[in-house]
Design a protein around this motif. Structure first.
Motif, PDB file in Angstrom:
ATOM      1  N   PRO A   3      47.755   0.660  52.651  1.00  0.00           N
ATOM      2  CA  PRO A   3      48.139   1.961  52.903  1.00  0.00           C
ATOM      3  C   PRO A   3      49.404   2.402  52.024  1.00  0.00           C
ATOM      4  CG  PRO A   3      48.071   0.679  54.873  1.00  0.00           C
ATOM      5  CD  PRO A   3      47.811  -0.273  53.797  1.00  0.00           C
ATOM      6  N   GLY A   4      50.053   1.369  51.592  1.00  0.00           N
ATOM      7  CA  GLY A   4      51.296   1.548  50.678  1.00  0.00           C
ATOM      8  C   GLY A   4      51.063   2.145  49.272  1.00  0.00           C
ATOM      9  N   LYS A   5      49.886   1.720  49.095  1.00  0.00           N
ATOM     10  CA  LYS A   5      49.342   2.043  47.356  1.00  0.00           C
ATOM     11  C   LYS A   5      49.051   3.416  47.331  1.00  0.00           C
ATOM     12  CE  LYS A   5      48.223  -2.553  45.961  1.00  0.00           C
ATOM     13  NZ  LYS A   5      47.263  -3.284  45.150  1.00  0.00           N
ATOM     14  N   ASP A   6      49.072   3.971  46.266  1.00  0.00           N
ATOM     15  CA  ASP A   6      48.396   5.254  46.037  1.00  0.00           C
ATOM     16  C   ASP A   6      46.780   5.079  46.100  1.00  0.00           C
ATOM     17  OD1 ASP A   6      50.594   6.700  45.792  1.00  0.00           O
ATOM     18  OD2 ASP A   6      50.610   6.246  43.349  1.00  0.00           O
ATOM     19  N   VAL A   7      46.003   5.767  46.868  1.00  0.00           N
ATOM     20  CA  VAL A   7      44.735   5.637  46.960  1.00  0.00           C
ATOM     21  C   VAL A   7      44.094   6.809  46.215  1.00  0.00           C
ATOM     22  CG1 VAL A   7      42.764   5.679  48.542  1.00  0.00           C
ATOM     23  CG2 VAL A   7      44.974   4.404  49.191  1.00  0.00           C
ATOM     24  N   HIS A   8      43.042   6.777  45.556  1.00  0.00           N
ATOM     25  CA  HIS A   8      42.568   7.608  44.664  1.00  0.00           C
ATOM     26  C   HIS A   8      41.069   7.916  45.224  1.00  0.00           C
ATOM     27  CE1 HIS A   8      45.820   7.780  41.942  1.00  0.00           C
ATOM     28  NE2 HIS A   8      45.990   6.459  41.821  1.00  0.00           N
ATOM     29  N   TYR A   9      40.637   8.975  46.016  1.00  0.00           N
ATOM     30  CA  TYR A   9      39.395   9.182  46.353  1.00  0.00           C
ATOM     31  C   TYR A   9      38.794  10.057  45.390  1.00  0.00           C
ATOM     32  CZ  TYR A   9      41.144   7.605  50.916  1.00  0.00           C
ATOM     33  OH  TYR A   9      41.563   6.864  51.942  1.00  0.00           O
ATOM     34  N   ARG A  10      37.388   9.936  45.650  1.00  0.00           N
ATOM     35  CA  ARG A  10      36.590  10.537  44.600  1.00  0.00           C
ATOM     36  C   ARG A  10      35.237  10.734  45.356  1.00  0.00           C
ATOM     37  NH1 ARG A  10      32.503   6.963  43.719  1.00  0.00           N
ATOM     38  NH2 ARG A  10      32.843   4.769  43.917  1.00  0.00           N
ATOM     39  N   HIS A  11      34.174  11.699  44.705  1.00  0.00           N
ATOM     40  CA  HIS A  11      32.938  11.766  45.336  1.00  0.00           C
ATOM     41  C   HIS A  11      32.058  10.638  45.344  1.00  0.00           C
ATOM     42  CE1 HIS A  11      33.418  16.163  46.042  1.00  0.00           C
ATOM     43  NE2 HIS A  11      34.101  16.330  44.913  1.00  0.00           N
ATOM     44  N   LEU A  12      31.009  10.514  45.811  1.00  0.00           N
ATOM     45  CA  LEU A  12      30.056   9.643  45.842  1.00  0.00           C
ATOM     46  C   LEU A  12      29.280   9.738  44.586  1.00  0.00           C
ATOM     47  CD1 LEU A  12      28.809   9.597  49.647  1.00  0.00           C
ATOM     48  CD2 LEU A  12      29.816   7.684  48.482  1.00  0.00           C
ATOM     49  N   LYS A  13      28.704   8.533  44.156  1.00  0.00           N
ATOM     50  CA  LYS A  13      27.813   8.413  42.814  1.00  0.00           C
ATOM     51  C   LYS A  13      26.551   8.614  43.563  1.00  0.00           C
ATOM     52  CE  LYS A  13      30.893   5.491  40.464  1.00  0.00           C
ATOM     53  NZ  LYS A  13      31.149   4.198  39.731  1.00  0.00           N
TER      54      LYS A  13
END
Length: 122
Positions: A3-13
Motif C-alpha cells: 500500500p505504501g508504493k505507487d500503484v499504477h492501474y491499467r485496463h485489462l488486456k
C-alpha cells in the motif's frame, strides 16, 4: 502489493478479459462486473501475470476463491489462474501461477484453451 508504493492501474488486456469472462462463467455463483470499467495493477510475481483489481474498499482482503482453471503457456508449461474476491465480494485478484515459476509468455486467445482442473496438459 504494498500500500505504501505507487500503484499504477491499467485496463485489462484482451487475453485477461477472456480469462476473466471464462472464470466468471465457470464460477459456482455469478458476479456482476462491468468489465470495460475494471482497472488492474500488475502484481510483483516474477512475471507470472497476477493482477490486483482496483477496489472501492480502503483495505481489501482476500475473501474467497470463485473459480480456478489452467492453460498452456507458449512453451507448453501449465499456468493456473484463480479468480478471487475480497471480503466485500468484489473482485480482488486474478492470480496467475506458472507451475515452473518462470515468467508467463502468452495469454490464451480462445476459451477452448482454458481448461477446468483437474486437467491433463498433454
Amino acid at each position: 502489493m504494498n500500500p505504501g508504493k505507487d500503484v499504477h492501474y491499467r485496463h485489462l488486456k484482451n487475453g485477461e478479459i477472456l480469462l476473466l469472462r471464462e472464470l466468471r462463467r465457470r464460477a459456482v455463483r455469478g458476479l456482476a462486473v462491468d468489465v470495460p470499467s475494471l482497472r488492474v495493477a500488475d502484481m510483483d510475481d516474477g512475471g507470472m501475470g497476477s493482477l490486483r483489481f482496483a477496489s472501492t474498499s480502503s483495505d481489501p482482503q482476500y475473501g474467497q476463491t470463485l473459480c480456478e482453471a489452467w492453460f498452456k503457456d507458449a512453451d507448453g508449461v501449465p499456468v493456473v489462474v484463480i479468480l478471487n474476491v475480497d471480503q466485500n465480494d468484489e473482485l480482488f485478484e486474478l492470480d496467475s501461477w506458472k507451475v515452473d515459476f518462470t515468467a508467463r509468455r502468452t495469454l490464451p486467445t480462445s476459451s477452448a484453451q482454458i481448461l477446468d482442473p483437474p486437467a491433463t496438459m498433454e
